[in-house]
Design an enzyme around this catalytic site. Structure first.
Site, PDB file in Angstrom:
ATOM      1  N   HIS A  81      88.994  28.430  29.658  1.00 16.72           N
ATOM      2  CA  HIS A  81      88.171  27.625  30.260  1.00 16.72           C
ATOM      3  C   HIS A  81      87.013  27.524  28.996  1.00 16.72           C
ATOM      4  CE1 HIS A  81      86.632  31.522  31.506  1.00 16.72           C
ATOM      5  NE2 HIS A  81      85.231  30.450  31.466  1.00 16.72           N
ATOM      6  N   ASP A 135      82.997  26.824  28.995  1.00 18.61           N
ATOM      7  CA  ASP A 135      81.904  26.908  30.115  1.00 18.61           C
ATOM      8  C   ASP A 135      81.147  25.589  30.183  1.00 18.61           C
ATOM      9  OD1 ASP A 135      82.437  29.393  30.439  1.00 18.61           O
ATOM     10  OD2 ASP A 135      80.844  30.272  29.217  1.00 18.61           O
ATOM     11  N   HIS A 159      87.725  30.223  26.031  1.00 17.58           N
ATOM     12  CA  HIS A 159      87.992  31.758  26.371  1.00 17.58           C
ATOM     13  C   HIS A 159      88.719  32.137  27.681  1.00 17.58           C
ATOM     14  CE1 HIS A 159      84.071  30.821  27.992  1.00 17.58           C
ATOM     15  NE2 HIS A 159      84.541  31.605  28.857  1.00 17.58           N
ATOM     16  N   ARG A 188      86.195  46.562  36.490  1.00 15.39           N
ATOM     17  CA  ARG A 188      85.237  45.960  35.723  1.00 15.39           C
ATOM     18  C   ARG A 188      83.833  45.185  36.049  1.00 15.39           C
ATOM     19  NH1 ARG A 188      84.417  40.799  33.020  1.00 15.39           N
ATOM     20  NH2 ARG A 188      84.961  40.735  30.697  1.00 15.39           N
TER      21      ARG A 188
END
Length: 326
Positions: A231, A233, A291, A301
């Site tokens: 995608h 941002d 990214h 995470r």
């Protein structure tokens, strides 16, 4: 010719033994040729196999998805000045440069630093994330906690954590110290972005969404759990100009998978960042920095995404206990 010469020639001729070719000799010749042909076939087969392997390796490692450059590994330290990569800006900022000349990106790229956020600050932010997420959490693979809006993942939906805290009589779960460190880290990130990209920090504002995330290897239950898609941002949030992340856990120690990957079409390689406790990664939010995050394969995470805009209309305030709906 003299009679003596003729006699010498007869003697010489008579002394030569006749040469005959036997069946055995013929068989040896055939065998030698057969062995030679067999060796040639073996060599050609090996050459063909080698070429096939090379072609397979090329197509496996030569595609865009597998060409990789690790920008920052978890095992290395990046003190001092950030490690940066400059890229050509997309056209996403053309209009913004007219409206926000001192802030909208003129230089685009990405950087990584291990010197902006201290280990103590990162551990404190991790404790804030864990405290908040302990009250809820997604039943899938991705949970978020937004201290500004109060959004907290709960099963397959979202609730307001401040209203939930009041309902559960846990108003004191967050402290003034928590929000103080949150603000301190945000301000340090803002200043680092302003210096690195050569813009005015006074005209850069925190924007929504800014949130903690917890990613696991659980199966996705809703589209909000599918964090691994490629995608851009600024396509999702038009107000974005700069995106940053502070990692609150370490790749290879706390989790596997979950690396951050830029898709750099200019150099035809994926640029990978391995998360590390306290590591700051920041980048311009446009199409030049498409990214995705790899799917976490084990462990948990943690990170916090801190987003910035040049448009004051989309600025959000720092979270404070006194102003929340408790």
């Amino acid at each position: 010719m003299s009679s003596q010469a003729l006699n010498r020639r007869k003697i010489a001729t008579n002394n030569k033994e006749p040469q005959t070719v036997t069946n055995s000799d013929r068989q040896h010749v055939v065998n030698d040729r057969t062995r030679s042909g067999s060796l040639i076939k073996q060599m050609m087969s090996r050459i063909a196999l080698t070429v096939t392997i090379l072609v397979v390796v090329y197509y496996i490692t030569g595609t865009d998805d597998h060409k990789e450059l690790v920008m920052a590994s978890a095992s290395e330290s990046i003190p001092g000045s950030p490690k940066g990569q400059q890229v050509i800006c997309s056209n996403d900022y053309n209009e913004d440069r007219q409206r926000f000349g001192s802030c909208a990106p003129k230089l685009c790229g990405r950087f990584v630093s291990d010197a902006v956020v201290t280990e103590s600050e990162a551990k404190h932010l991790l404790s804030v994330a864990k405290k908040g997420l302990s009250l809820g959490g997604s039943s899938g693979s991705a949970s978020i906690l937004d201290l500004h809006s109060g959004a907290l993942s709960m099963d397959t939906n979202f609730v307001n954590i401040y209203k939930l805290m009041k309902k559960m009589s846990k108003e004191d779960i967050f402290t003034d110290k928590d929000f103080e460190i949150y603000r301190t880290v945000k301000n340090k990130i803002l200043q680092t972005i302003a210096i690195h990209f050569g813009i005015s920090g006074q005209h850069l504002f925190l924007t929504d969404p800014t949130f903690f995330s917890r990613l696991t290897s659980e199966a996705a239950k809703t589209k909000h759990d599918e964090y691994w898609h490629k995608h851009i941002d600024k396509n999702t949030y038009k107000s974005f100009h700069f995106t940053s992340l502070v990692y609150l856990s370490t790749y290879g120690r706390d989790f596997t998978g979950g690396r951050f990957v830029f898709i750099d079409k200019t150099i035809q390689k994926n640029i990978t960042i391995e998360p590390k406790l306290g590591r700051l990664s920041a980048f311009t939010s446009g199409s030049e920095n498409e990214h995705y995050v790899e799917r976490v394969t084990s462990g948990t995470r943690f990170a916090i995404t801190v987003s910035f805009t040049c448009d004051p209309k989309y600025a959000i305030s720092d979270p404070m206990i006194a102003t929340n709906n408790i």
